[in-house]
Scaffold this motif. Structure first.
Motif, PDB file in Angstrom:
ATOM      1  N   LYS A  77       1.752  22.866   2.791  1.00  0.00           N
ATOM      2  CA  LYS A  77       1.555  23.668   3.998  1.00  0.00           C
ATOM      3  C   LYS A  77       0.635  22.930   4.964  1.00  0.00           C
ATOM      4  O   LYS A  77       0.892  22.876   6.170  1.00  0.00           O
ATOM      5  N   ARG A  78      -0.429  22.329   4.422  1.00  0.00           N
ATOM      6  CA  ARG A  78      -1.342  21.558   5.262  1.00  0.00           C
ATOM      7  C   ARG A  78      -0.665  20.289   5.772  1.00  0.00           C
ATOM      8  O   ARG A  78      -0.835  19.897   6.935  1.00  0.00           O
ATOM      9  N   ALA A  79       0.128  19.645   4.918  1.00  0.00           N
ATOM     10  CA  ALA A  79       0.836  18.428   5.326  1.00  0.00           C
ATOM     11  C   ALA A  79       1.816  18.722   6.459  1.00  0.00           C
ATOM     12  O   ALA A  79       1.919  17.942   7.420  1.00  0.00           O
ATOM     13  N   PHE A  80       2.536  19.834   6.367  1.00  0.00           N
ATOM     14  CA  PHE A  80       3.488  20.206   7.418  1.00  0.00           C
ATOM     15  C   PHE A  80       2.773  20.373   8.755  1.00  0.00           C
ATOM     16  O   PHE A  80       3.282  19.952   9.798  1.00  0.00           O
ATOM     17  N   GLN A  81       1.585  20.970   8.711  1.00  0.00           N
ATOM     18  CA  GLN A  81       0.840  21.199   9.943  1.00  0.00           C
ATOM     19  C   GLN A  81       0.271  19.903  10.501  1.00  0.00           C
ATOM     20  O   GLN A  81       0.426  19.611  11.701  1.00  0.00           O
ATOM     21  N   GLU A  82      -0.353  19.104   9.651  1.00  0.00           N
ATOM     22  CA  GLU A  82      -1.048  17.906  10.120  1.00  0.00           C
ATOM     23  C   GLU A  82      -0.086  16.789  10.513  1.00  0.00           C
ATOM     24  O   GLU A  82      -0.414  15.958  11.375  1.00  0.00           O
ATOM     25  N   MET A  83       1.103  16.760   9.886  1.00  0.00           N
ATOM     26  CA  MET A  83       2.077  15.705  10.180  1.00  0.00           C
ATOM     27  C   MET A  83       3.180  16.181  11.125  1.00  0.00           C
ATOM     28  O   MET A  83       4.127  15.455  11.398  1.00  0.00           O
ATOM     29  N   ASN A  84       3.050  17.419  11.606  1.00  0.00           N
ATOM     30  CA  ASN A  84       4.017  17.988  12.549  1.00  0.00           C
ATOM     31  C   ASN A  84       5.434  17.978  11.973  1.00  0.00           C
ATOM     32  O   ASN A  84       6.381  17.504  12.615  1.00  0.00           O
ATOM     33  N   LEU A  85       5.586  18.521  10.774  1.00  0.00           N
ATOM     34  CA  LEU A  85       6.880  18.541  10.091  1.00  0.00           C
ATOM     35  C   LEU A  85       7.594  19.890  10.198  1.00  0.00           C
ATOM     36  O   LEU A  85       8.716  20.023   9.709  1.00  0.00           O
ATOM     37  N   GLU A  86       6.969  20.851  10.833  1.00  0.00           N
ATOM     38  CA  GLU A  86       7.564  22.192  10.923  1.00  0.00           C
ATOM     39  C   GLU A  86       8.937  22.134  11.595  1.00  0.00           C
ATOM     40  O   GLU A  86       9.103  21.556  12.663  1.00  0.00           O
ATOM     41  N   GLY A  87       9.935  22.714  10.925  1.00  0.00           N
ATOM     42  CA  GLY A  87      11.278  22.795  11.473  1.00  0.00           C
ATOM     43  C   GLY A  87      12.093  21.516  11.363  1.00  0.00           C
ATOM     44  O   GLY A  87      13.233  21.474  11.819  1.00  0.00           O
ATOM     45  N   LEU A  88      11.526  20.495  10.738  1.00  0.00           N
ATOM     46  CA  LEU A  88      12.222  19.205  10.674  1.00  0.00           C
ATOM     47  C   LEU A  88      13.287  19.174   9.576  1.00  0.00           C
ATOM     48  O   LEU A  88      14.368  18.611   9.778  1.00  0.00           O
ATOM     49  N   PHE A  89      13.004  19.789   8.438  1.00  0.00           N
ATOM     50  CA  PHE A  89      13.896  19.665   7.288  1.00  0.00           C
ATOM     51  C   PHE A  89      14.818  20.878   7.129  1.00  0.00           C
ATOM     52  O   PHE A  89      14.418  22.012   7.371  1.00  0.00           O
ATOM     53  N   ASP A  90      16.036  20.590   6.697  1.00  0.00           N
ATOM     54  CA  ASP A  90      17.025  21.650   6.472  1.00  0.00           C
ATOM     55  C   ASP A  90      16.843  22.341   5.136  1.00  0.00           C
ATOM     56  O   ASP A  90      17.358  23.442   4.927  1.00  0.00           O
ATOM     57  N   THR A  91      16.128  21.702   4.225  1.00  0.00           N
ATOM     58  CA  THR A  91      15.746  22.337   2.970  1.00  0.00           C
ATOM     59  C   THR A  91      14.444  21.724   2.506  1.00  0.00           C
ATOM     60  O   THR A  91      14.124  20.571   2.828  1.00  0.00           O
ATOM     61  N   PHE A  92      13.675  22.513   1.752  1.00  0.00           N
ATOM     62  CA  PHE A  92      12.378  22.065   1.244  1.00  0.00           C
ATOM     63  C   PHE A  92      12.243  22.544  -0.197  1.00  0.00           C
ATOM     64  O   PHE A  92      12.295  23.743  -0.465  1.00  0.00           O
ATOM     65  N   VAL A  93      12.099  21.604  -1.116  1.00  0.00           N
ATOM     66  CA  VAL A  93      11.928  21.925  -2.535  1.00  0.00           C
ATOM     67  C   VAL A  93      10.587  21.363  -2.993  1.00  0.00           C
ATOM     68  O   VAL A  93      10.331  20.165  -2.832  1.00  0.00           O
ATOM     69  N   SER A  94       9.739  22.221  -3.558  1.00  0.00           N
ATOM     70  CA  SER A  94       8.437  21.801  -4.069  1.00  0.00           C
ATOM     71  C   SER A  94       8.273  22.313  -5.491  1.00  0.00           C
ATOM     72  O   SER A  94       9.173  22.938  -6.051  1.00  0.00           O
ATOM     73  N   GLU A  95       7.106  22.041  -6.073  1.00  0.00           N
ATOM     74  CA  GLU A  95       6.852  22.467  -7.455  1.00  0.00           C
ATOM     75  C   GLU A  95       7.054  23.970  -7.611  1.00  0.00           C
ATOM     76  O   GLU A  95       7.495  24.444  -8.662  1.00  0.00           O
ATOM     77  N   ASN A  96       6.759  24.726  -6.570  1.00  0.00           N
ATOM     78  CA  ASN A  96       6.823  26.178  -6.659  1.00  0.00           C
ATOM     79  C   ASN A  96       8.239  26.706  -6.854  1.00  0.00           C
ATOM     80  O   ASN A  96       8.425  27.856  -7.235  1.00  0.00           O
ATOM     81  N   ARG A  97       9.254  25.871  -6.600  1.00  0.00           N
ATOM     82  CA  ARG A  97      10.643  26.326  -6.741  1.00  0.00           C
ATOM     83  C   ARG A  97      11.320  25.823  -8.012  1.00  0.00           C
ATOM     84  O   ARG A  97      12.473  26.179  -8.269  1.00  0.00           O
TER      85      ARG A  97
END
Length: 214
Positions: A113-133
């Motif tokens: 969540k912090r990486a998305f904000q700091e690297m301006n990644l919001e809305g860039l990817f069509d899918t996002f899979v992390s450890e939580n999924r």
């Protein structure tokens, strides 16, 4: 006309040049917590935190396990996210050409969540899979198969960009073509495990991407 393959990207070592930071933290932790494993960071690279705790620290007292988890959480809460040269530009270029792009990482949502904000990644990817999924981390193919399912693509219709051995195994086991970035491991170590090895994604073009799926 043949459909253009989807592009799936790992995060650490592919989009963000964070692996040297992890190396320092986990090699030090491996010594402090007496794992007896030289270069502990290299052994656990690409795997989820829950799997690290389960495999290497489950025999420790609960208080020690909580301390290790807390130290990892604190480290990730303040670590910077320097981009790997060319990677974010490459993702945006693919997106501009109508390519489906996905982010597949062993990291937890709190860090991402912090990486998305700091690297301006919001809305860039069509899918996002992390450890939580996922319930099985890399080298299990679950994370990459889930991303393909999200995009309604067959595994063979996906190209994966990875740097770690665990991640490369996960994508290969999923039946996907892998482009290996030598940001973490050397070209010699990667060349027999991937379709192609590149140093980073700087200066690569859409035509290059198309050539990797022929």
């Amino acid at each position: 006309m043949q459909q253009i393959k989807a592009a799936l990207f790992d995060f650490d070592g592919v989009l963000a040049d964070t692996e040297p930071l992890y190396d320092q933290f986990w090699d030090d932790a491996g010594i402090r917590y007496h794992t007896g494993i030289p270069h502990f960071a290299a052994v656990i690279k690409g795997t989820t935190m829950s799997n690290v705790m389960k495999k290497y620290f489950s025999d420790r007292p609960e208080e020690e396990q909580r301390k290790i988890q807390a130290e990892s959480d604190e480290f990730e809460s303040r670590m910077p996210f320097p981009p790997v040269p060319g990677s974010l530009e490459f993702v945006r270029m693919l997106k501009a050409h109508g390519v489906q792009v996905g982010l597949v990482t062993s990291s937890e949502n709190r860090k991402m969540k912090r990486a998305f904000q700091e690297m301006n990644l919001e809305g860039l990817f069509d899918t996002f899979v992390s450890e939580n999924r996922i319930t099985k981390g890399k080298p299990d193919p679950m994370c990459y198969l889930l991303a393909a399912e999200d995009l309604k693509r067959k595994p063979e219709e996906c190209i994966v960009f990875e740097d770690s051995f665990a991640g490369i195994s996960a994508a290969t086991n999923a039946g996907m073509r892998v482009i290996g970035l030598s940001t973490t491991n050397s070209e010699d170590e990667l060349k027999d495990k991937v379709y192609k090895v590149i140093p980073n994604l700087l200066h690569y073009t859409f035509e290059d991407y198309l050539s990797w799926q022929e």
